[in-house]
Design a protein around this motif. Sequence first.
Motif, short mmCIF file in Angstrom:
data_model
loop_
_atom_site.label_atom_id
_atom_site.label_comp_id
_atom_site.label_asym_id
_atom_site.label_seq_id
_atom_site.Cartn_x
_atom_site.Cartn_y
_atom_site.Cartn_z
N GLU A 139 0.83 -1.21 0.00
CA GLU A 139 0.00 0.00 0.00
C GLU A 139 0.87 1.27 0.00
O GLU A 139 0.55 2.25 -0.66
CB GLU A 139 -0.93 0.01 1.23
CG GLU A 139 -1.96 -1.11 1.24
CD GLU A 139 -3.07 -0.97 0.20
OE1 GLU A 139 -2.77 -0.63 -0.97
OE2 GLU A 139 -4.24 -1.20 0.57
N THR A 140 1.97 1.21 0.74
CA THR A 140 2.81 2.40 0.90
C THR A 140 3.50 2.80 -0.40
O THR A 140 3.66 4.00 -0.67
CB THR A 140 3.83 2.16 2.03
OG1 THR A 140 3.08 1.98 3.24
CG2 THR A 140 4.80 3.32 2.20
N VAL A 141 3.90 1.83 -1.21
CA VAL A 141 4.52 2.17 -2.50
C VAL A 141 3.54 2.98 -3.36
O VAL A 141 3.91 4.01 -3.93
CB VAL A 141 4.99 0.91 -3.26
CG1 VAL A 141 5.38 1.25 -4.70
CG2 VAL A 141 6.18 0.26 -2.55
N TYR A 142 2.27 2.57 -3.38
CA TYR A 142 1.28 3.34 -4.15
C TYR A 142 1.03 4.70 -3.51
O TYR A 142 0.91 5.70 -4.21
CB TYR A 142 -0.02 2.53 -4.31
CG TYR A 142 -0.07 1.82 -5.65
CD1 TYR A 142 1.05 1.16 -6.15
CD2 TYR A 142 -1.22 1.81 -6.43
CE1 TYR A 142 1.02 0.51 -7.38
CE2 TYR A 142 -1.26 1.18 -7.66
CZ TYR A 142 -0.14 0.53 -8.14
OH TYR A 142 -0.19 -0.10 -9.36
N GLN A 143 0.93 4.71 -2.20
CA GLN A 143 0.67 5.97 -1.49
C GLN A 143 1.77 7.00 -1.82
O GLN A 143 1.48 8.12 -2.24
CB GLN A 143 0.58 5.70 0.02
CG GLN A 143 0.14 6.90 0.86
CD GLN A 143 1.28 7.84 1.16
OE1 GLN A 143 2.37 7.39 1.50
NE2 GLN A 143 1.06 9.13 1.03
N ALA A 147 1.15 10.21 -4.20
CA ALA A 147 1.16 11.47 -3.46
C ALA A 147 2.13 12.45 -4.14
O ALA A 147 1.86 13.64 -4.24
CB ALA A 147 1.55 11.24 -2.00
N PHE A 148 3.23 11.91 -4.64
CA PHE A 148 4.23 12.73 -5.34
C PHE A 148 3.62 13.40 -6.58
O PHE A 148 3.99 14.52 -6.94
CB PHE A 148 5.43 11.87 -5.71
CG PHE A 148 6.59 12.62 -6.30
CD1 PHE A 148 7.21 13.64 -5.58
CD2 PHE A 148 7.09 12.31 -7.57
CE1 PHE A 148 8.29 14.35 -6.12
CE2 PHE A 148 8.16 13.01 -8.11
CZ PHE A 148 8.77 14.03 -7.39
N THR A 163 -7.11 9.40 -10.26
CA THR A 163 -6.29 8.22 -9.99
C THR A 163 -5.26 8.53 -8.90
O THR A 163 -5.11 7.76 -7.93
CB THR A 163 -5.55 7.77 -11.27
OG1 THR A 163 -6.53 7.46 -12.26
CG2 THR A 163 -4.64 6.58 -11.02
N CYS A 164 -4.57 9.65 -9.05
CA CYS A 164 -3.52 10.00 -8.10
C CYS A 164 -4.09 10.25 -6.70
O CYS A 164 -3.49 9.88 -5.70
CB CYS A 164 -2.76 11.22 -8.59
SG CYS A 164 -1.97 10.95 -10.19
N GLU A 171 -6.02 10.75 3.59
CA GLU A 171 -6.73 9.64 4.25
C GLU A 171 -6.01 8.32 3.98
O GLU A 171 -5.85 7.49 4.87
CB GLU A 171 -8.19 9.53 3.75
CG GLU A 171 -9.09 10.70 4.11
CD GLU A 171 -8.80 11.98 3.32
OE1 GLU A 171 -8.35 11.89 2.14
OE2 GLU A 171 -9.01 13.08 3.88
N PHE A 172 -5.60 8.14 2.72
CA PHE A 172 -4.90 6.90 2.40
C PHE A 172 -3.54 6.85 3.11
O PHE A 172 -3.11 5.78 3.55
CB PHE A 172 -4.75 6.73 0.88
CG PHE A 172 -4.34 5.34 0.48
CD1 PHE A 172 -5.25 4.28 0.53
CD2 PHE A 172 -3.04 5.07 0.07
CE1 PHE A 172 -4.88 2.99 0.19
CE2 PHE A 172 -2.65 3.77 -0.27
CZ PHE A 172 -3.57 2.74 -0.22
N LYS A 173 -2.93 8.01 3.26
CA LYS A 173 -1.66 8.07 3.98
C LYS A 173 -1.84 7.64 5.45
O LYS A 173 -1.05 6.87 5.99
CB LYS A 173 -1.05 9.47 3.90
CG LYS A 173 0.31 9.54 4.56
CD LYS A 173 1.01 10.86 4.38
CE LYS A 173 2.41 10.77 4.96
NZ LYS A 173 3.32 11.74 4.37
#
Length: 220
Positions: A139-143, A147-148, A163-164, A171-173
């Motif tokens: 999950e963190t790789v996508y977050q 986010a970038f 999508t981004c 919230e996802f973070k």
Amino acid sequence: GVEAGTTAAWMARHRGMYERATRHPFTVSIRDGTVDLSAFRRWLGQDYMFVKEFVAFLASVLLKCCRQSDGSDMEIILGGLASLSDELSWFKKEAEKWSVNLAEVSPLKSNTEYCRFLQSFSEPEISYTVAITTFWIIETVYQDSFAFCIEEGNKTPPELLGTCQRWGSPEFKQYCQSLQRIADRCLAEAPADAARSAEEAFLRVLELEIGFWDMSSSRS
Ligand code: HMH
């Protein structure tokens, strides 16, 4: 406490790999606005297939949680599983928007490899500690990657902002941070060999994520 956990130490130790996964040319091209839309469409179709497999993976994480842990983690994992239902609907809607026929998509090599890795977690021998740590880093790789794409100075095409934001939102973070706290707690209590297996899984995820982005961006 305020003490930095095991996962933060790994991120520092494997900084180069972590950055190759989270600042990949594919996601950086989204942020730059130079993304090849056929690559984006390829990613979309492949990730839909991935997420379907991710549901089964998460079910196996939940099962390990129920078997090996107290009740407080369960609600977070169950929440994550429930939100995948929404995510699958989002993929279908997005696929329509980009004229991607999901019924015709077949998994490419890197996706198949990643899905096989996810399937291996159905083995009861794999511990909850390894499983929750794996879940957190996936999950963190996508977050971090997405986010970038919405951070200051981005030139992300407006039609890709949705999508981004899906993975790049605050919230996802927060959700990723709660997974990280669970992983760190498990790792602090884990025997050395379990912690070593979890670190190997962490690195394997970074490798597989890099492969997934490579697959999405390469025109073949
Ligand atoms: C390949 N990694 C991949 N797809 C995703 N959707 C996520 C991570 C996050 O859920």
